[in-house]
Write an enzyme that holds these catalytic residues in place. Sequence first.
Site, PDB file in Angstrom:
ATOM      1  CE  LYS A 129      -4.727   1.352   0.390  1.00 41.75           C
ATOM      2  NZ  LYS A 129      -5.154   0.396  -0.081  1.00 41.75           N
ATOM      3  CG  ASP A 169      -6.650   3.793  -0.810  1.00 40.54           C
ATOM      4  OD1 ASP A 169      -7.590   2.129  -0.482  1.00 40.54           O
ATOM      5  OD2 ASP A 169      -7.907   3.824   0.613  1.00 40.54           O
TER       6      ASP A 169
HETATM    7  P1  NDP Z   1     -12.752   8.038  -2.903  1.00 40.19           P
HETATM    8  O1  NDP Z   1     -11.205   8.670  -3.074  1.00 40.19           O
HETATM    9  O2  NDP Z   1     -13.487   7.601  -4.487  1.00 40.19           O
HETATM   10  O3  NDP Z   1     -14.102   8.321  -1.829  1.00 40.19           O
HETATM   11  C1  NDP Z   1     -13.477   8.050  -0.105  1.00 40.19           C
HETATM   12  C2  NDP Z   1     -15.249   8.682  -0.078  1.00 40.19           C
HETATM   13  O4  NDP Z   1     -15.075   8.893   1.524  1.00 40.19           O
HETATM   14  C3  NDP Z   1     -15.784   9.909  -0.387  1.00 40.19           C
HETATM   15  O5  NDP Z   1     -17.112  10.709  -0.278  1.00 40.19           O
HETATM   16  C4  NDP Z   1     -15.121  10.946   1.086  1.00 40.19           C
HETATM   17  O6  NDP Z   1     -15.483  11.945   1.062  1.00 40.19           O
HETATM   18  C5  NDP Z   1     -15.488   9.924   2.227  1.00 40.19           C
HETATM   19  N1  NDP Z   1     -14.427  10.240   2.980  1.00 40.19           N
HETATM   20  C6  NDP Z   1     -12.909   9.420   3.093  1.00 40.19           C
HETATM   21  N2  NDP Z   1     -12.220  10.035   4.455  1.00 40.19           N
HETATM   22  C7  NDP Z   1     -12.934  10.703   5.039  1.00 40.19           C
HETATM   23  C8  NDP Z   1     -13.218  10.829   6.727  1.00 40.19           C
HETATM   24  N3  NDP Z   1     -11.877  10.747   6.964  1.00 40.19           N
HETATM   25  N4  NDP Z   1     -14.280  10.868   7.550  1.00 40.19           N
HETATM   26  C9  NDP Z   1     -15.610  10.436   5.808  1.00 40.19           C
HETATM   27  N5  NDP Z   1     -15.489  10.369   4.802  1.00 40.19           N
HETATM   28  C10 NDP Z   1     -14.736  10.187   3.870  1.00 40.19           C
HETATM   29  O7  NDP Z   1     -12.401   6.767  -2.126  1.00 40.19           O
HETATM   30  P2  NDP Z   1     -12.465   4.820  -2.042  1.00 40.19           P
HETATM   31  O8  NDP Z   1     -14.456   5.292  -2.927  1.00 40.19           O
HETATM   32  O9  NDP Z   1     -11.783   4.886  -3.682  1.00 40.19           O
HETATM   33  O10 NDP Z   1     -12.126   4.146  -0.963  1.00 40.19           O
HETATM   34  C11 NDP Z   1     -13.649   4.217   0.137  1.00 40.19           C
HETATM   35  C12 NDP Z   1     -12.878   3.109   1.062  1.00 40.19           C
HETATM   36  O11 NDP Z   1     -12.702   2.068   0.464  1.00 40.19           O
HETATM   37  C13 NDP Z   1     -11.649   3.348   1.879  1.00 40.19           C
HETATM   38  O12 NDP Z   1     -12.032   3.219   3.312  1.00 40.19           O
HETATM   39  C14 NDP Z   1     -10.821   2.653   1.049  1.00 40.19           C
HETATM   40  O13 NDP Z   1      -9.277   2.113   1.307  1.00 40.19           O
HETATM   41  C15 NDP Z   1     -11.406   1.518   0.343  1.00 40.19           C
HETATM   42  N6  NDP Z   1     -11.553   0.843  -0.795  1.00 40.19           N
HETATM   43  C16 NDP Z   1     -11.083   1.098  -1.894  1.00 40.19           C
HETATM   44  C17 NDP Z   1     -11.026   0.173  -3.169  1.00 40.19           C
HETATM   45  C18 NDP Z   1     -10.879   0.854  -4.134  1.00 40.19           C
HETATM   46  O14 NDP Z   1     -10.993  -0.169  -5.490  1.00 40.19           O
HETATM   47  N7  NDP Z   1     -10.766   1.892  -4.217  1.00 40.19           N
HETATM   48  C19 NDP Z   1     -11.022  -0.996  -2.999  1.00 40.19           C
HETATM   49  C20 NDP Z   1     -11.184  -1.628  -1.519  1.00 40.19           C
HETATM   50  C21 NDP Z   1     -11.239  -0.856  -0.477  1.00 40.19           C
HETATM   51  P3  NDP Z   1     -14.734  13.269   0.413  1.00 40.19           P
HETATM   52  O15 NDP Z   1     -14.821  13.696  -0.615  1.00 40.19           O
HETATM   53  O16 NDP Z   1     -15.537  14.810   1.762  1.00 40.19           O
HETATM   54  O17 NDP Z   1     -13.263  13.349   1.049  1.00 40.19           O
HETATM   55  O1  2IT Z   2      -8.272  -1.320  -0.775  1.00 38.89           O
HETATM   56  C1  2IT Z   2      -7.547  -1.742  -1.825  1.00 38.89           C
HETATM   57  O2  2IT Z   2      -8.266  -3.430  -1.998  1.00 38.89           O
HETATM   58  C2  2IT Z   2      -7.260  -1.400  -3.042  1.00 38.89           C
HETATM   59  N1  2IT Z   2      -7.640   0.334  -2.512  1.00 38.89           N
HETATM   60  C3  2IT Z   2      -7.593  -1.849  -4.095  1.00 38.89           C
HETATM   61  C4  2IT Z   2      -6.450  -2.258  -4.871  1.00 38.89           C
HETATM   62  C5  2IT Z   2      -5.716  -2.713  -5.899  1.00 38.89           C
HETATM   63  O3  2IT Z   2      -4.387  -2.832  -6.264  1.00 38.89           O
HETATM   64  O4  2IT Z   2      -6.166  -2.466  -7.007  1.00 38.89           O
END
Ligand code: NDP
Ligand code: 2IT
Length: 448
Positions: A129, A169
């Site tokens: 990561k 992420d």
């Molecule tokens: P994005 O940046 O696309 O979206 C993040 C969302 O979460 C936004 O709505 C953001 O709001 C909100 N957010 C972030 N930080 C905070 C905080 N401290 N408090 C409240 N809301 C918050 O990210 P993703 O959708 O990609 O990721 C969301 C979650 O999913 C994370 O935990 C990530 O690690 C996990 N994840 C992502 C994957 C992927 O493929 N993208 C895969 C597996 C897990 P704001 O815009 O106001 O910051």
């Molecule tokens: O938390 C996760 O699994 C991710 N942000 C996706 C990682 C990836 O390599 O696609």
Amino acid sequence: MALKNEYLIGLMERVEKRNGNEPEFHQAVREVLESLEPVIEKRPDFVEKGVIESIVEPERIIKFRVPWIDDNGKVQVNRGFRVQFNSAIGPYKGGLRFHPSVNEGIIKFLGFEQIFKNSLTGLPIGGGKGGSDFDPKGKSDMEVMKFCQSFMTELSKYIGADTDVPAGDIGVGAREIGYLFGQYKRIRDEFTGVLTGKGLTYGGSLARKEATGYGLCYFTNEMLKDKGMSFEGKTVVVSGSGNVAIYATEKATQLGGKVVALSDSNGYIYDKNGIDLKAVKQIKEVERKRIKEYLNYHPEAEYHEGCSGIWTIKCDIALPCATQNEINEESAKALVANGVMLVAEGANMPSTPEAIATFQSNGVFFGPAKAANAGGVATSALEMSQNSMRYSWTFEEVDAKLHDIMKNIYKNASAAAKEYGYEDNLVYGANIAGFLKVAETMLAHGAC
Ligand code: NDP
Ligand code: 2IT
């Protein structure tokens, strides 16, 4: 559940001492060590041969300065990280997070969890990561590009299609991956699958954008099926409104659920008629604005300041898709009091240990992140395969593979929980099933 095994208690103390001031990393390690208690009773060789001692220590941590010039010509300096945690079963694989809260401990917790998640996918990917405390919010495209170019100038020394393959992420989506890929190609003069989540014109996989959210719902659907239920007619609350939340909402709706709420770090919207996802995509994906703007499309919906209030909305299914520790004990109790039946984690570690205990002791079926959100990284691994073949599968082909992978993850986590005497405890099941494959491999490689 508290640790009881003397060796594991001692190891946990060493981890806390050695990694001071990293509470999220401690939290992630403690949960895995608790799950391993029944394993080491059967397999003392994992302790004797130092596998557990090794697995909590990253193979390598890279930490670097990221200087860049903002639109006013001023030099800004951020900090970059890449934690290469475990390469037993494949190249390091895991996302990059750009968020002001990023520090070494956050990246270590994410990298550690990635080891087990990636193992659960059944695909050959190790755990890693990275990220930066850079905040893309409010920055111009030019500033984001300059930051990404500087970040990759340093990171490019440590990654490669067969070594370490980053992806997105929080705060890293298609735009950032494009700038990062462009810089890698420029510096290294090679066109390889060094990043995933790429644009479709230069090696990205169809369905990668949708994969984490869709995979979460496929996993949730397996949990429901196991209990003789389905999404049909269920009220669903999804937190966040980023990549994972948007595509979880899309799939949950397709499967017959009604998603009534979404949030961002400022507040949450409640639309009792069901979320209009077209409006949300326009606000978030196109305009990069706040979720509050939803009221411009649907004045009859409600907006509330603050993000934790979303858990007071009555629902059958809760899918936290924002960030770590967003559901604490109080929020978990509110969900339970309102009759929630299932919680599945789209975000990484969104429930505190107290929240998980509250769900499990009240009969709420709980799907932990490592299993439930593994569809994103699994599809990243499918992107790597397509890049290696210099070929691409159709959306339907990738989606079908993703669906099968999520079904298998559920089957394997559920079976491991049962085998080790914790039926329906998918936290134990996912940790154990993910761990065993990596641990056996470390032994085979001569870990110590
Ligand atoms: P994005 O940046 O696309 O979206 C993040 C969302 O979460 C936004 O709505 C953001 O709001 C909100 N957010 C972030 N930080 C905070 C905080 N401290 N408090 C409240 N809301 C918050 O990210 P993703 O959708 O990609 O990721 C969301 C979650 O999913 C994370 O935990 C990530 O690690 C996990 N994840 C992502 C994957 C992927 O493929 N993208 C895969 C597996 C897990 P704001 O815009 O106001 O910051
Ligand atoms: O938390 C996760 O699994 C991710 N942000 C996706 C990682 C990836 O390599 O696609």
